[in-house]
Design a protein around this motif. Structure first.
Motif, PDB file in Angstrom:
ATOM      1  N   VAL A   8       0.828  -1.210   0.000  1.00 19.34           N
ATOM      2  CA  VAL A   8       0.000   0.000   0.000  1.00 19.34           C
ATOM      3  C   VAL A   8       0.862   1.259   0.000  1.00 19.34           C
ATOM      4  CG1 VAL A   8      -1.552   1.385   1.433  1.00 19.34           C
ATOM      5  CG2 VAL A   8      -2.039  -1.034   1.053  1.00 19.34           C
ATOM      6  N   THR A   9       0.637   2.104  -0.988  1.00 22.89           N
ATOM      7  CA  THR A   9       1.300   3.410  -1.040  1.00 22.89           C
ATOM      8  C   THR A   9       0.236   4.497  -1.014  1.00 22.89           C
ATOM      9  OG1 THR A   9       3.248   2.598  -2.223  1.00 22.89           O
ATOM     10  CG2 THR A   9       2.734   4.938  -2.454  1.00 22.89           C
ATOM     11  N   GLY A  15       2.079  21.069  -1.574  1.00 22.01           N
ATOM     12  CA  GLY A  15       2.500  22.131  -2.496  1.00 22.01           C
ATOM     13  C   GLY A  15       2.432  21.607  -3.916  1.00 22.01           C
ATOM     14  N   ASP A  16       3.522  21.748  -4.650  1.00 23.12           N
ATOM     15  CA  ASP A  16       3.557  21.262  -6.031  1.00 23.12           C
ATOM     16  C   ASP A  16       3.911  19.776  -6.096  1.00 23.12           C
ATOM     17  OD1 ASP A  16       2.945  23.742  -6.969  1.00 23.12           O
ATOM     18  OD2 ASP A  16       5.048  24.343  -7.249  1.00 23.12           O
ATOM     19  N   ALA A  17       4.341  19.212  -4.961  1.00 26.42           N
ATOM     20  CA  ALA A  17       4.809  17.827  -4.951  1.00 26.42           C
ATOM     21  C   ALA A  17       3.801  16.935  -4.213  1.00 26.42           C
ATOM     22  CB  ALA A  17       6.166  17.771  -4.273  1.00 26.42           C
ATOM     23  N   ARG A  18       4.196  15.699  -3.904  1.00 30.34           N
ATOM     24  CA  ARG A  18       3.385  14.778  -3.120  1.00 30.34           C
ATOM     25  C   ARG A  18       4.218  14.318  -1.934  1.00 30.34           C
ATOM     26  NH1 ARG A  18      -1.788  14.601  -4.946  1.00 30.34           N
ATOM     27  NH2 ARG A  18      -2.043  12.629  -3.855  1.00 30.34           N
ATOM     28  N   LEU A  19       3.544  14.184  -0.801  1.00 25.93           N
ATOM     29  CA  LEU A  19       4.210  13.654   0.378  1.00 25.93           C
ATOM     30  C   LEU A  19       3.827  12.183   0.508  1.00 25.93           C
ATOM     31  CD1 LEU A  19       4.298  15.407   3.801  1.00 25.93           C
ATOM     32  CD2 LEU A  19       3.576  13.016   3.677  1.00 25.93           C
ATOM     33  N   THR A  20       4.817  11.306   0.619  1.00 30.18           N
ATOM     34  CA  THR A  20       4.532   9.870   0.726  1.00 30.18           C
ATOM     35  C   THR A  20       4.296   9.505   2.189  1.00 30.18           C
ATOM     36  OG1 THR A  20       5.867   9.427  -1.222  1.00 30.18           O
ATOM     37  CG2 THR A  20       5.379   7.550   0.202  1.00 30.18           C
ATOM     38  N   GLY A  57      -8.637   5.985   0.148  1.00 29.43           N
ATOM     39  CA  GLY A  57      -8.182   4.984  -0.813  1.00 29.43           C
ATOM     40  C   GLY A  57      -6.704   5.212  -1.106  1.00 29.43           C
ATOM     41  N   PRO A  58      -5.892   4.149  -1.111  1.00 31.37           N
ATOM     42  CA  PRO A  58      -4.463   4.321  -1.381  1.00 31.37           C
ATOM     43  C   PRO A  58      -4.204   4.611  -2.859  1.00 31.37           C
ATOM     44  CG  PRO A  58      -4.965   1.992  -1.156  1.00 31.37           C
ATOM     45  CD  PRO A  58      -6.249   2.741  -0.877  1.00 31.37           C
ATOM     46  N   ASP A  59      -3.031   5.185  -3.165  1.00 30.50           N
ATOM     47  CA  ASP A  59      -2.639   5.402  -4.559  1.00 30.50           C
ATOM     48  C   ASP A  59      -2.436   4.057  -5.254  1.00 30.50           C
ATOM     49  OD1 ASP A  59      -1.958   7.639  -2.881  1.00 30.50           O
ATOM     50  OD2 ASP A  59      -0.877   8.510  -4.578  1.00 30.50           O
ATOM     51  N   ARG A  60      -1.800   3.149  -4.502  1.00 37.16           N
ATOM     52  CA  ARG A  60      -1.499   1.821  -5.033  1.00 37.16           C
ATOM     53  C   ARG A  60      -1.630   0.808  -3.919  1.00 37.16           C
ATOM     54  NH1 ARG A  60       3.888   1.971  -6.273  1.00 37.16           N
ATOM     55  NH2 ARG A  60       3.931   4.228  -6.116  1.00 37.16           N
ATOM     56  N   GLY A  61      -1.814  -0.463  -4.292  1.00 39.36           N
ATOM     57  CA  GLY A  61      -1.840  -1.539  -3.310  1.00 39.36           C
ATOM     58  C   GLY A  61      -3.258  -2.008  -3.036  1.00 39.36           C
ATOM     59  N   ARG A  62      -3.335  -3.052  -2.226  1.00 38.92           N
ATOM     60  CA  ARG A  62      -4.602  -3.736  -1.991  1.00 38.92           C
ATOM     61  C   ARG A  62      -4.949  -3.748  -0.507  1.00 38.92           C
ATOM     62  NH1 ARG A  62      -6.373  -9.198  -3.624  1.00 38.92           N
ATOM     63  NH2 ARG A  62      -4.729  -9.905  -2.260  1.00 38.92           N
TER      64      ARG A  62
END
Ligand code: ADP
Ligand code: MG
Length: 228
Positions: A8-9, A15-20, A57-62
């Protein structure tokens, strides 16, 4: 009756970026199992619970809850799944001031489309299970912080969830009361057969857990099985 997160990600706009916030996190909790998650503030612990609760909902993963892959579910499906399958306990009990202890629990049956009056026996049973026998007709202002947190836990169990998600339940309690709440979560997890994830920053709570994992910068790694 289990919880499974795979790779899961989760990112937030920054800002202009994404924080993980979560970086390829995997976690499996079996029925009756209690996994504790520790880690510094800002490491992603609450985000992990929000994803497991299907609130984000996550960006990726199950995320698989009680055998149901949540990826394909729409908004209505997720709401129904949360109501029937997932119990959440957050830091603040958020009880309704006008309702008695038993009514706080009976409301959950109502939300699930069942008559609240019929839910009273289960409400009383759960209040007894969390050590509040005889206090069913008290309102929140007539109860201590520890007692209110116990109502919060009993309420989360009202609809017999498969998954129980608990975020720093003892942060507003002194050590002794905190330890008692942890012991209670340990017992209830086994009795009710929930897959429980407990976020805590108190390391003295870890011996109540079957598994301990540490979150750092959005990455989760197993620490050790505390009880084997
Ligand atoms: P923890 O519960 O371990 O303190 P969180 O999951 O709350 O960590 O936060 C993880 C990271 O994600 C932190 O850097 C936090 O600032 C950021 N974050 C949390 N929620 C949001 C949000 N809704 N929008 C943007 N960033 C967030
Ligand atoms: Mg948090």
């Amino acid at each position: 009756m289990s919880l499974e997160l795979t790779d899961v990600t989760l990112t937030y706009p920054d800002g202009d970026a994404r924080l993980t916030a979560l970086d390829r996190v995997s976690l499996t909790v079996p029925p009756g199992g209690l996994t504790a998650v520790i880690g510094p503030s800002g490491s992603g612990k609450s985000s992990l619970l929000a994803v497991a609760a299907t609130l984000i909902g996550p960006d990726r993963g199950r995320v698989v809850v009680d055998g149901t892959d949540t990826t394909g579910l729409g908004r209505a499906g997720l709401t129904a799944l949360r109501r029937t399958t997932i119990g959440t306990v957050f830091q603040q009990p958020n009880l309704l001031p006008a309702l008695t202890a038993a009514e706080q629990l009976q409301v959950m049956a109502h939300l699930d489309g069942r008559p609240p009056r019929k839910a009273r026996p289960r409400a009383l049973e759960l209040l007894a299970a969390v050590g509040l026998e005889g206090l069913a007709d008290r309102r929140p202002h007539q109860l201590s912080g520890g007692q209110r947190q116990r109502i919060n836990i009993a309420r989360a169990l009202m609809n017999a969830p498969a998954v129980l998600l608990v975020d720093e339940p003892t942060s507003a309690l002194d050590h002794e009361r905190g330890a008692a709440v942890l012991a209670l979560l340990r017992t209830l997890t086994r009795e009710q057969g929930t897959a429980t994830v407990l976020v805590t920053h108190d390391r003295t709570h870890l011996d109540a857990a079957d598994e301990v994992a540490e979150m750092r910068d959005g990455r989760l790694r197993p620490l050790h099985g505390a009880r084997h």
